[in-house]
Design a protein around this motif. Structure first.
Motif, PDB file in Angstrom:
ATOM      1  N   VAL A 219      16.170  16.610  -2.509  1.00  0.00           N
ATOM      2  CA  VAL A 219      16.223  16.499  -3.965  1.00  0.00           C
ATOM      3  C   VAL A 219      15.047  15.654  -4.429  1.00  0.00           C
ATOM      4  O   VAL A 219      14.859  14.527  -3.947  1.00  0.00           O
ATOM      5  CB  VAL A 219      17.545  15.852  -4.435  1.00  0.00           C
ATOM      6  N   ALA A 220      14.277  16.171  -5.354  1.00  0.00           N
ATOM      7  CA  ALA A 220      13.193  15.405  -5.961  1.00  0.00           C
ATOM      8  C   ALA A 220      13.731  14.719  -7.204  1.00  0.00           C
ATOM      9  O   ALA A 220      14.304  15.378  -8.083  1.00  0.00           O
ATOM     10  CB  ALA A 220      12.020  16.315  -6.312  1.00  0.00           C
TER      11      ALA A 220
ATOM     12  N   VAL B 102      16.711  23.218 -11.234  1.00  0.00           N
ATOM     13  CA  VAL B 102      16.588  21.996 -12.038  1.00  0.00           C
ATOM     14  C   VAL B 102      17.975  21.546 -12.473  1.00  0.00           C
ATOM     15  O   VAL B 102      18.753  22.330 -13.033  1.00  0.00           O
ATOM     16  CB  VAL B 102      15.701  22.223 -13.272  1.00  0.00           C
ATOM     17  N   HIS B 103      18.278  20.280 -12.194  1.00  0.00           N
ATOM     18  CA  HIS B 103      19.544  19.678 -12.619  1.00  0.00           C
ATOM     19  C   HIS B 103      19.237  18.515 -13.548  1.00  0.00           C
ATOM     20  O   HIS B 103      18.361  17.684 -13.247  1.00  0.00           O
ATOM     21  CB  HIS B 103      20.347  19.184 -11.417  1.00  0.00           C
TER      22      HIS B 103
ATOM     23  N   GLY C 290      14.493  21.479  -2.807  1.00  0.00           N
ATOM     24  CA  GLY C 290      15.308  22.560  -3.345  1.00  0.00           C
ATOM     25  C   GLY C 290      15.728  22.338  -4.784  1.00  0.00           C
ATOM     26  O   GLY C 290      15.944  23.296  -5.531  1.00  0.00           O
ATOM     27  N   THR C 291      15.859  21.064  -5.185  1.00  0.00           N
ATOM     28  CA  THR C 291      16.326  20.731  -6.531  1.00  0.00           C
ATOM     29  C   THR C 291      15.469  19.621  -7.123  1.00  0.00           C
ATOM     30  O   THR C 291      15.145  18.649  -6.430  1.00  0.00           O
ATOM     31  CB  THR C 291      17.793  20.261  -6.509  1.00  0.00           C
ATOM     32  N   LEU C 292      15.111  19.765  -8.376  1.00  0.00           N
ATOM     33  CA  LEU C 292      14.477  18.699  -9.143  1.00  0.00           C
ATOM     34  C   LEU C 292      15.528  18.142 -10.088  1.00  0.00           C
ATOM     35  O   LEU C 292      16.086  18.878 -10.905  1.00  0.00           O
ATOM     36  CB  LEU C 292      13.282  19.223  -9.941  1.00  0.00           C
TER      37      LEU C 292
ATOM     38  N   VAL D   4      13.168  12.675  -2.410  1.00  0.00           N
ATOM     39  CA  VAL D   4      11.732  12.408  -2.473  1.00  0.00           C
ATOM     40  C   VAL D   4      11.388  12.081  -3.916  1.00  0.00           C
ATOM     41  O   VAL D   4      12.130  12.433  -4.845  1.00  0.00           O
ATOM     42  CB  VAL D   4      10.891  13.601  -1.981  1.00  0.00           C
ATOM     43  N   HIS D   5      10.258  11.395  -4.120  1.00  0.00           N
ATOM     44  CA  HIS D   5       9.884  10.892  -5.439  1.00  0.00           C
ATOM     45  C   HIS D   5       8.518  11.438  -5.863  1.00  0.00           C
ATOM     46  O   HIS D   5       7.491  11.007  -5.330  1.00  0.00           O
ATOM     47  CB  HIS D   5       9.853   9.364  -5.426  1.00  0.00           C
TER      48      HIS D   5
END
Length: 385
Positions: free
Chosen positions: A104-105, A186-187, A151-153, A129-130
């Motif tokens: 997850v970013a 995107v969440h 997989g997800t931002l 991750v950032h």
């Protein structure tokens, strides 16, 4: 400070806030059990039939709240969760399974990174991750050029620990597009999404439509008792209900929280634009007041505020500022600031020796003129001398 000292400080602080004649916000959480129960009983019939059966593992007033939230956000469905922490863990876990990527970013100042004890990794097996460490949401370029796949931002709107900051609408849409280019979903961490409409100049459905899923809170901006909702495609929400049960979130009865959320949607949601507008008046007057009072250094962040909440920075220890805040409320009946912290915003560029407080402007704050704010700041600074 011992645990007993901390409890005494909390009792004193709460008594000062409750006893003040003026405050920028009156929070339901400051009330007594009797006050909250009395208010809920008095107001419940305005939002739901009191002769309806109570909910049992969902249904009833809980289902009504879910339908209401989905309608407000323009999503296919929504599921009630006892906490936002659980709602987001479930959402991110579901997306990890669907994308095949458990990374997850998100921002290092986001709620899961600062306030959840590493739960994304420890409980849900996710990795973070950032794309940026700057005190703002990542840019499209930073998302596009991040060296690792994800997989997800996850985007926290607003980013609380950076000062309740928001990007511009064009920046937000560009960030979402950059994530799509990388085949990422995107969440939105929308705990405070309700008050973002004024800054973006867009309605809630248009904002929510940018993302694949969105979480909203009921007890922050809406002053409900507790609870959250996860909204998005019906298939995702149904999967989330399964994981909610596995995580222990299938609570037997939730009607007090659901009723208070419906009351908040009826009463507080329509007033949020006026809070956001007046927060700009209050923030400007605070800056003017500190300058007039000869404060050695200060910062209002951001200026002007993006929502009805913002930060104030001052070059004093948190205990000194807490004492001045309580004394002002006790001696003058004016509660200007609440609790100060020396380290909560350190990663957001808080210099050594500087403390920060969060300012919320709500219904009670609408009664304050700019002159009222400047006068209160002068008294507060005087108590620091």
């Amino acid at each position: 400070m011992t645990a007993m000292d901390e409890q005494e400080q909390r009792r004193r602080r709460l008594a000062a806030w409750r006893g003040s004649r003026r405050a920028l916000a009156r929070l339901g959480a400051d009330g007594t059990l009797g006050e909250r129960l009395t208010a809920l009983a008095a107001d419940a019939s305005s939002v739901h039939d009191p002769d309806d059966a109570v909910d049992v593992y969902g249904g009833g007033v809980v289902a009504e709240l879910e339908r209401r939230v989905a309608g407000l956000l323009g999503t296919e469905a929504a599921a009630f969760f006892p906490t936002g922490t659980m709602a987001q863990q479930v959402a991110l876990r579901c997306w990890a399974g669907r994308t095949g990527n458990a990374t997850v970013a998100l921002h290092p100042l986001s709620h899961p990174e600062l306030h959840e004890g590493g739960a994304l990794g420890a409980v849900s097996g996710l990795r973070t991750v950032h794309p940026t460490s700057e005190p703002r949401l990542p840019s499209a370029e930073e998302v596009r050029e991040h060296p690792e796949p994800f997989g997800t931002l996850m985007l926290e709107l607003p980013l609380r620990d950076a000062g309740f900051v928001l990007p511009e609408w064009e920046e937000l849409t560009a960030v979402v597009e950059a994530a799509r280019e990388r085949d990422a979903v995107v969440h939105l961490d929308g705990a405070r999404l309700w008050e973002c409409t004024e800054h973006f100049g867009r309605g809630l459905p248009e904002i929510a439509a940018l993302a694949d899923s969105v979480y909203v809170s009921f007890y922050k901006s809406l002053d409900g008792l507790s609870g959250a909702a996860l909204a998005g495609p019906r298939t995702l929400v149904e999967e989330a209900r399964v994981w909610r049960h596995r995580y222990g979130g299938q609570v037997f009865q939730q009607y007090p929280a659901a009723l208070s959320a419906l009351i908040g949607l009826d009463r507080e949601l329509p007033r949020l634009p006026s809070y956001v507008a007046h927060a700009k008046v209050v923030a400007s007057a605070l800056a003017e007041g500190f300058a007039e009072a000869g404060a050695p250094w200060f910062r209002v962040r951001p200026e002007p505020p993006h929502t009805h909440q913002f930060q104030v920075w001052l070059p004093y220890g948190a205990e000194v500022l807490d004492e001045a805040s309580m004394r002002q409320a006790e001696e003058t009946g004016v509660a200007l600031f609440r609790r100060w912290s020396a380290g909560a915003a350190g990663a957001a560029g808080l210099p050594p020796g500087v403390s920060v407080t969060e300012v919320t402007v709500a219904g009670a704050g609408l009664e304050w003129s700019a002159e009222d704010v400047r006068e209160a700041v002068g008294v507060f600074v005087g108590l620091l001398e």
